[in-house]
Design a protein around this motif. Sequence first.
Motif, PDB file in Angstrom:
ATOM      1  N   GLU A  54       2.021   1.661  -3.531  1.00 25.16           N
ATOM      2  CA  GLU A  54       0.895   2.039  -4.403  1.00 25.16           C
ATOM      3  C   GLU A  54       0.494   3.507  -4.225  1.00 25.16           C
ATOM      4  O   GLU A  54       0.196   4.196  -5.184  1.00 25.16           O
ATOM      5  CB  GLU A  54      -0.343   1.191  -4.087  1.00 25.16           C
ATOM      6  CG  GLU A  54      -0.313  -0.207  -4.599  1.00 25.16           C
ATOM      7  CD  GLU A  54      -1.520  -1.005  -4.085  1.00 25.16           C
ATOM      8  OE1 GLU A  54      -2.560  -0.391  -3.728  1.00 25.16           O
ATOM      9  OE2 GLU A  54      -1.411  -2.245  -4.032  1.00 25.16           O
ATOM     10  N   LYS A  55       0.446   3.956  -2.976  1.00 23.90           N
ATOM     11  CA  LYS A  55      -0.052   5.304  -2.655  1.00 23.90           C
ATOM     12  C   LYS A  55       1.033   6.378  -2.747  1.00 23.90           C
ATOM     13  O   LYS A  55       0.747   7.554  -2.586  1.00 23.90           O
ATOM     14  CB  LYS A  55      -0.654   5.327  -1.241  1.00 23.90           C
ATOM     15  CG  LYS A  55      -1.835   4.417  -1.057  1.00 23.90           C
ATOM     16  CD  LYS A  55      -3.054   4.954  -1.754  1.00 23.90           C
ATOM     17  CE  LYS A  55      -4.254   4.067  -1.524  1.00 23.90           C
ATOM     18  NZ  LYS A  55      -5.446   4.569  -2.182  1.00 23.90           N
TER      19      LYS A  55
ATOM     20  N   LEU B 263       0.835  -1.208   0.000  1.00 24.36           N
ATOM     21  CA  LEU B 263       0.000   0.000   0.000  1.00 24.36           C
ATOM     22  C   LEU B 263       0.868   1.256   0.000  1.00 24.36           C
ATOM     23  O   LEU B 263       0.572   2.218  -0.719  1.00 24.36           O
ATOM     24  CB  LEU B 263      -0.928  -0.012   1.214  1.00 24.36           C
ATOM     25  CG  LEU B 263      -1.978   1.084   1.258  1.00 24.36           C
ATOM     26  CD1 LEU B 263      -2.963   0.938   0.105  1.00 24.36           C
ATOM     27  CD2 LEU B 263      -2.720   1.041   2.586  1.00 24.36           C
TER      28      LEU B 263
ATOM     29  N   LYS C 212      -7.843   2.035   4.296  1.00 30.54           N
ATOM     30  CA  LYS C 212      -7.294   0.681   4.260  1.00 30.54           C
ATOM     31  C   LYS C 212      -5.982   0.618   5.046  1.00 30.54           C
ATOM     32  O   LYS C 212      -5.757  -0.307   5.827  1.00 30.54           O
ATOM     33  CB  LYS C 212      -7.064   0.252   2.809  1.00 30.54           C
ATOM     34  CG  LYS C 212      -6.525  -1.148   2.667  1.00 30.54           C
ATOM     35  CD  LYS C 212      -6.393  -1.517   1.188  1.00 30.54           C
ATOM     36  CE  LYS C 212      -5.837  -2.910   1.006  1.00 30.54           C
ATOM     37  NZ  LYS C 212      -5.706  -3.239  -0.426  1.00 30.54           N
ATOM     38  N   GLY C 213      -5.122   1.615   4.869  1.00 27.72           N
ATOM     39  CA  GLY C 213      -3.859   1.649   5.583  1.00 27.72           C
ATOM     40  C   GLY C 213      -4.066   1.739   7.083  1.00 27.72           C
ATOM     41  O   GLY C 213      -3.418   1.021   7.860  1.00 27.72           O
TER      42      GLY C 213
ATOM     43  N   VAL D 293      -0.123   6.500   4.411  1.00 28.32           N
ATOM     44  CA  VAL D 293      -0.664   5.167   4.711  1.00 28.32           C
ATOM     45  C   VAL D 293      -1.715   5.255   5.805  1.00 28.32           C
ATOM     46  O   VAL D 293      -2.811   4.719   5.665  1.00 28.32           O
ATOM     47  CB  VAL D 293       0.464   4.198   5.134  1.00 28.32           C
ATOM     48  CG1 VAL D 293      -0.106   2.867   5.604  1.00 28.32           C
ATOM     49  CG2 VAL D 293       1.449   3.989   4.004  1.00 28.32           C
TER      50      VAL D 293
ATOM     51  N   ASP E 122      -5.110   6.833   5.044  1.00 28.19           N
ATOM     52  CA  ASP E 122      -5.888   6.069   4.072  1.00 28.19           C
ATOM     53  C   ASP E 122      -6.716   5.047   4.870  1.00 28.19           C
ATOM     54  O   ASP E 122      -6.175   4.397   5.770  1.00 28.19           O
ATOM     55  CB  ASP E 122      -4.932   5.339   3.114  1.00 28.19           C
ATOM     56  CG  ASP E 122      -5.669   4.457   2.138  1.00 28.19           C
ATOM     57  OD1 ASP E 122      -6.115   4.994   1.107  1.00 28.19           O
ATOM     58  OD2 ASP E 122      -5.815   3.241   2.415  1.00 28.19           O
TER      59      ASP E 122
END
Length: 190
Positions: free
Chosen positions: A15-16, A12, A46-47, A41, A44
């Motif tokens: 990706e971010k 992640l 999800k993070g 992270v 976010d």
Amino acid sequence: MGNTDAEIILELAKEKGALMFGEFQLSAGGTSSYYFDGRIVTLDPKGAHYVARAFLPVVRDSGATAIAGPTLGADPIVAAVSLMSYQDEGAPMPGLIVRKETKGHGGQRAIEGPLVPGSRVAVVDDSCSTGGSLFHAIEAVEDAGCEVVKVLTIIDRHQGGSDELRKRGYDFYALLEADAEGNVRPANGV
């Protein structure tokens, strides 16, 4: 994506754009061939979920009854772990934010949140380089009459901070670690 929380967080971060490679000036001094911005992270959804999911069992196993960290890097971690502690079957764990400087007005607090003197506290941050912000938070927590039972970061940059924490007797844990060449990987078999 990987299977462990640490692998998911690392993917992640890539990706971010939280993990970047190049030449970067560090706030702790010196330069680095990579830069990790943990807030990308941890802010976010999800993070935040995966960081809290990875940290909460470690924090619980330490016997901590509260979680604290230095503002600004730790703010979203503290909030996510505190929230998840309420949602799972264990005891809810209040979050505490350590200010950079003691507030000069109002309650003149160094720590914000429902601080109970005598608490066993886990101190978190998004990264550990020299450990300066972690040591600041630890000192504030201990000055408030609490015991630091665990110190956690998302990434250990291996620039002396984690070694000094351990040398001073703190139980240190990181999800990710980096070597001098900037290779980032899950730490300690996480």
